[in-house]
Design a protein around this motif. Structure first.
Motif, PDB file in Angstrom:
ATOM      1  N   LEU A 124       0.807  -1.209   0.000  1.00  0.00           N
ATOM      2  CA  LEU A 124       0.000   0.000   0.000  1.00  0.00           C
ATOM      3  C   LEU A 124       0.846   1.268   0.000  1.00  0.00           C
ATOM      4  O   LEU A 124       0.447   2.273  -0.585  1.00  0.00           O
ATOM      5  CB  LEU A 124      -0.937  -0.014   1.208  1.00  0.00           C
ATOM      6  CG  LEU A 124      -2.035   1.029   1.265  1.00  0.00           C
ATOM      7  CD1 LEU A 124      -2.920   0.938   0.030  1.00  0.00           C
ATOM      8  CD2 LEU A 124      -2.857   0.869   2.515  1.00  0.00           C
ATOM      9  N   GLY A 163      -2.538   5.989  -3.845  1.00  0.00           N
ATOM     10  CA  GLY A 163      -3.410   6.432  -2.763  1.00  0.00           C
ATOM     11  C   GLY A 163      -4.593   7.279  -3.199  1.00  0.00           C
ATOM     12  O   GLY A 163      -5.229   7.928  -2.373  1.00  0.00           O
ATOM     13  N   TYR A 164      -4.931   7.311  -4.489  1.00  0.00           N
ATOM     14  CA  TYR A 164      -6.060   8.098  -4.969  1.00  0.00           C
ATOM     15  C   TYR A 164      -7.400   7.381  -4.781  1.00  0.00           C
ATOM     16  O   TYR A 164      -8.445   8.017  -4.829  1.00  0.00           O
ATOM     17  CB  TYR A 164      -5.882   8.450  -6.445  1.00  0.00           C
ATOM     18  CG  TYR A 164      -4.715   9.367  -6.702  1.00  0.00           C
ATOM     19  CD1 TYR A 164      -4.618  10.589  -6.057  1.00  0.00           C
ATOM     20  CD2 TYR A 164      -3.703   9.007  -7.576  1.00  0.00           C
ATOM     21  CE1 TYR A 164      -3.541  11.429  -6.278  1.00  0.00           C
ATOM     22  CE2 TYR A 164      -2.631   9.848  -7.810  1.00  0.00           C
ATOM     23  CZ  TYR A 164      -2.557  11.059  -7.153  1.00  0.00           C
ATOM     24  OH  TYR A 164      -1.492  11.883  -7.380  1.00  0.00           O
ATOM     25  N   ASN A 165      -7.367   6.062  -4.609  1.00  0.00           N
ATOM     26  CA  ASN A 165      -8.577   5.251  -4.442  1.00  0.00           C
ATOM     27  C   ASN A 165      -9.589   5.501  -5.558  1.00  0.00           C
ATOM     28  O   ASN A 165     -10.777   5.626  -5.330  1.00  0.00           O
ATOM     29  CB  ASN A 165      -9.216   5.502  -3.072  1.00  0.00           C
ATOM     30  CG  ASN A 165      -8.298   5.102  -1.956  1.00  0.00           C
ATOM     31  OD1 ASN A 165      -7.568   4.115  -2.042  1.00  0.00           O
ATOM     32  ND2 ASN A 165      -8.295   5.869  -0.873  1.00  0.00           N
ATOM     33  N   CYS A 166      -9.089   5.578  -6.781  1.00  0.00           N
ATOM     34  CA  CYS A 166      -9.927   5.916  -7.932  1.00  0.00           C
ATOM     35  C   CYS A 166     -10.771   4.737  -8.407  1.00  0.00           C
ATOM     36  O   CYS A 166     -11.829   4.926  -8.986  1.00  0.00           O
ATOM     37  CB  CYS A 166      -9.064   6.427  -9.075  1.00  0.00           C
ATOM     38  SG  CYS A 166      -7.854   5.215  -9.662  1.00  0.00           S
ATOM     39  N   GLY A 167     -10.300   3.518  -8.217  1.00  0.00           N
ATOM     40  CA  GLY A 167     -11.045   2.341  -8.646  1.00  0.00           C
ATOM     41  C   GLY A 167     -10.851   1.963 -10.098  1.00  0.00           C
ATOM     42  O   GLY A 167     -11.508   1.049 -10.591  1.00  0.00           O
ATOM     43  N   GLY A 224     -11.500  -1.038  -6.518  1.00  0.00           N
ATOM     44  CA  GLY A 224     -12.246  -0.094  -5.706  1.00  0.00           C
ATOM     45  C   GLY A 224     -11.392   0.894  -4.941  1.00  0.00           C
ATOM     46  O   GLY A 224     -11.771   2.031  -4.767  1.00  0.00           O
ATOM     47  N   SER A 225     -10.250   0.458  -4.477  1.00  0.00           N
ATOM     48  CA  SER A 225      -9.361   1.344  -3.721  1.00  0.00           C
ATOM     49  C   SER A 225      -7.957   0.763  -3.743  1.00  0.00           C
ATOM     50  O   SER A 225      -7.749  -0.388  -4.126  1.00  0.00           O
ATOM     51  CB  SER A 225      -9.839   1.490  -2.278  1.00  0.00           C
ATOM     52  OG  SER A 225      -9.705   0.264  -1.592  1.00  0.00           O
ATOM     53  N   CYS A 226      -7.019   1.563  -3.310  1.00  0.00           N
ATOM     54  CA  CYS A 226      -5.633   1.083  -3.233  1.00  0.00           C
ATOM     55  C   CYS A 226      -5.504  -0.022  -2.180  1.00  0.00           C
ATOM     56  O   CYS A 226      -4.712  -0.943  -2.341  1.00  0.00           O
ATOM     57  CB  CYS A 226      -4.691   2.243  -2.923  1.00  0.00           C
ATOM     58  SG  CYS A 226      -4.558   3.428  -4.280  1.00  0.00           S
ATOM     59  N   LYS A 227      -6.288   0.070  -1.111  1.00  0.00           N
ATOM     60  CA  LYS A 227      -6.283  -0.978  -0.087  1.00  0.00           C
ATOM     61  C   LYS A 227      -6.782  -2.295  -0.686  1.00  0.00           C
ATOM     62  O   LYS A 227      -6.235  -3.361  -0.412  1.00  0.00           O
ATOM     63  CB  LYS A 227      -7.164  -0.547   1.088  1.00  0.00           C
ATOM     64  CG  LYS A 227      -7.357  -1.600   2.146  1.00  0.00           C
ATOM     65  CD  LYS A 227      -6.150  -1.738   3.014  1.00  0.00           C
ATOM     66  CE  LYS A 227      -6.442  -2.613   4.201  1.00  0.00           C
ATOM     67  NZ  LYS A 227      -5.707  -3.846   4.208  1.00  0.00           N
ATOM     68  N   GLY A 228      -7.807  -2.207  -1.523  1.00  0.00           N
ATOM     69  CA  GLY A 228      -8.326  -3.402  -2.199  1.00  0.00           C
ATOM     70  C   GLY A 228      -7.282  -4.029  -3.098  1.00  0.00           C
ATOM     71  O   GLY A 228      -7.158  -5.249  -3.178  1.00  0.00           O
ATOM     72  N   CYS A 244      -2.834  -0.866 -12.134  1.00  0.00           N
ATOM     73  CA  CYS A 244      -2.911   0.506 -11.646  1.00  0.00           C
ATOM     74  C   CYS A 244      -2.393   1.457 -12.722  1.00  0.00           C
ATOM     75  O   CYS A 244      -1.216   1.426 -13.085  1.00  0.00           O
ATOM     76  CB  CYS A 244      -2.112   0.672 -10.361  1.00  0.00           C
ATOM     77  SG  CYS A 244      -2.197   2.336  -9.687  1.00  0.00           S
TER      78      CYS A 244
END
Length: 84
Positions: free
Chosen positions: A31, A36-40, A45-49, A64
């Motif tokens: 991570l 870290g924009y979590n744009c999907g 869906g997110s950078c964590k995903g 990405c």
């Protein structure tokens, strides 16, 4: 005196057990290299995903679109060290 020795031995054994458990369940920190924009855009869906998906398939980082520059180089180094 015996109590101190017993407590010291127990503390040592528990710390050893914690080290063994943490090595087996250690997650890589992907991570911190993701944008870290979590744009999907990648589909997670997110950078964590995405970082969670990378635990299963290390090559997911290529999905990405925003990963560029120094971070993509570090990610490729991390991936190549894990594949070898």
């Amino acid at each position: 005196m015996i109590g101190i020795l017993i407590m010291t031995l127990l503390a040592f054994l528990f710390s050893l057990l914690l080290v063994i458990i943490s090595e087996k369940t250690e997650k890589k920190d992907y991570l911190k290299y993701l944008p870290g924009y979590n744009c999907g855009v990648c589909g997670f869906g997110s950078c964590k995903g995405m970082s969670d998906a990378m635990e299963k398939d290390i090559m997911c980082y290529k999905k990405c679109k925003l990963l560029k520059g120094e971070n993509i180089e570090k990610m490729e180094q991390m991936v190549s060290s894990q594949i070898d």
